[in-house]
Design a protein around this motif. Structure first.
Motif, short mmCIF file in Angstrom:
data_model
loop_
_atom_site.label_atom_id
_atom_site.label_comp_id
_atom_site.label_asym_id
_atom_site.label_seq_id
_atom_site.Cartn_x
_atom_site.Cartn_y
_atom_site.Cartn_z
N GLU A 82 54.71 36.45 38.64
CA GLU A 82 53.57 35.61 38.26
C GLU A 82 53.65 34.23 38.91
O GLU A 82 52.63 33.71 39.39
CB GLU A 82 53.50 35.49 36.74
CG GLU A 82 53.11 36.77 36.05
CD GLU A 82 53.11 36.66 34.53
OE1 GLU A 82 53.08 35.52 34.02
OE2 GLU A 82 53.14 37.72 33.88
N ASN A 122 44.46 40.84 37.13
CA ASN A 122 44.78 41.33 35.78
C ASN A 122 45.96 42.28 35.86
O ASN A 122 45.87 43.35 36.44
CB ASN A 122 43.57 42.04 35.17
CG ASN A 122 42.43 41.09 34.88
OD1 ASN A 122 42.64 39.91 34.63
ND2 ASN A 122 41.22 41.61 34.93
N ASP A 125 49.45 44.07 31.05
CA ASP A 125 49.46 43.51 29.69
C ASP A 125 49.13 42.02 29.66
O ASP A 125 49.35 41.35 28.66
CB ASP A 125 50.81 43.76 29.02
CG ASP A 125 51.96 43.18 29.81
OD1 ASP A 125 51.75 42.81 30.97
OD2 ASP A 125 53.06 43.09 29.25
N LYS A 126 48.59 41.51 30.76
CA LYS A 126 48.21 40.10 30.80
C LYS A 126 47.01 39.93 31.74
O LYS A 126 47.10 40.25 32.92
CB LYS A 126 49.38 39.24 31.29
CG LYS A 126 49.07 37.76 31.26
CD LYS A 126 50.28 36.95 31.63
CE LYS A 126 49.96 35.47 31.55
NZ LYS A 126 51.08 34.66 31.97
N CYS A 129 45.95 36.39 35.46
CA CYS A 129 47.05 35.70 36.12
C CYS A 129 46.50 35.05 37.39
O CYS A 129 45.79 35.69 38.16
CB CYS A 129 48.16 36.67 36.50
SG CYS A 129 49.04 37.33 35.09
#
Length: 181
Positions: A82, A122, A125-126, A129
């Motif tokens: 990330e 995307n 689970d997040k 970003c």
């Protein structure tokens, strides 16, 4: 139609070849062809690298650009991924096996979404970003003959950096010539 065309010299010039040599890339034709695919392919490269030549080259090449080198099993893997995507830094994922972490699926497919002036991606689970267009992703494996799934093969550029007999001869000759100089 030319009989004597050299594909490497047609695509890159001598200054680029010299720069790659300074970065630690061997000067044989196979390594130069692999470097062209690594730097110019649209998909992220998976480099089959039992002798660690590609790994060394990528570290020398992108080290000044704050390259992050990590393995899939590292506990900081997700955070590093990330951070690199957000900051536009290159990421080298070393010693991969025949399957990758599912979190990399949208990254491999470059499922980047533009929202206003921002780019986002995307992850499973997040959502949302941040993503910088300067981000580069490399994979290396020491496995000499991996069998990747058809899906992974379609999502990436698989490049075999295994040294051939001719490549080894060329590398040894270059070392002898450099030593003599």
């Amino acid at each position: 139609l030319s009989d004597d065309i050299d594909v490497v010299r047609f695509i890159v010039d001598d200054s680029q070849i010299g720069a790659w040599a300074l970065e630690g890339l061997p000067n044989d034709d196979l390594s130069l062809q692999n470097a062209i695919m690594t730097t110019r392919a649209e998909r992220w490269p998976i480099m089959i690298d039992p002798q660690s030549q590609a790994n060394h080259w990528i570290k020398m090449r992108d080290g000044p650009n704050e390259l992050a080198a990590i393995t899939l099993g590292d506990k900081r893997f997700r955070m590093t991924l990330e951070d690199c995507m957000r900051d536009g830094r290159p990421l080298l994922i070393e010693d991969i096996e025949e399957e990758l972490d599912p979190v990399l699926e949208p990254v491999l497919n470059k499922m980047v979404i533009r929202t206003g002036k921002w780019l986002k991606i995307n992850l499973p689970d997040k959502e949302g970003c941040e993503y910088d267009e300067k981000f580069r992703l490399y994979f290396t494996t020491k496995m000499p003959n991996p069998h990747y799934t058809p899906e992974l093969s379609a999502q990436s550029t698989i490049i075999d950096f295994t040294v051939t007999m001719q490549g080894l001869e060329d590398q040894l000759l270059a070392m002898v010539v450099n030593r003599e100089r």
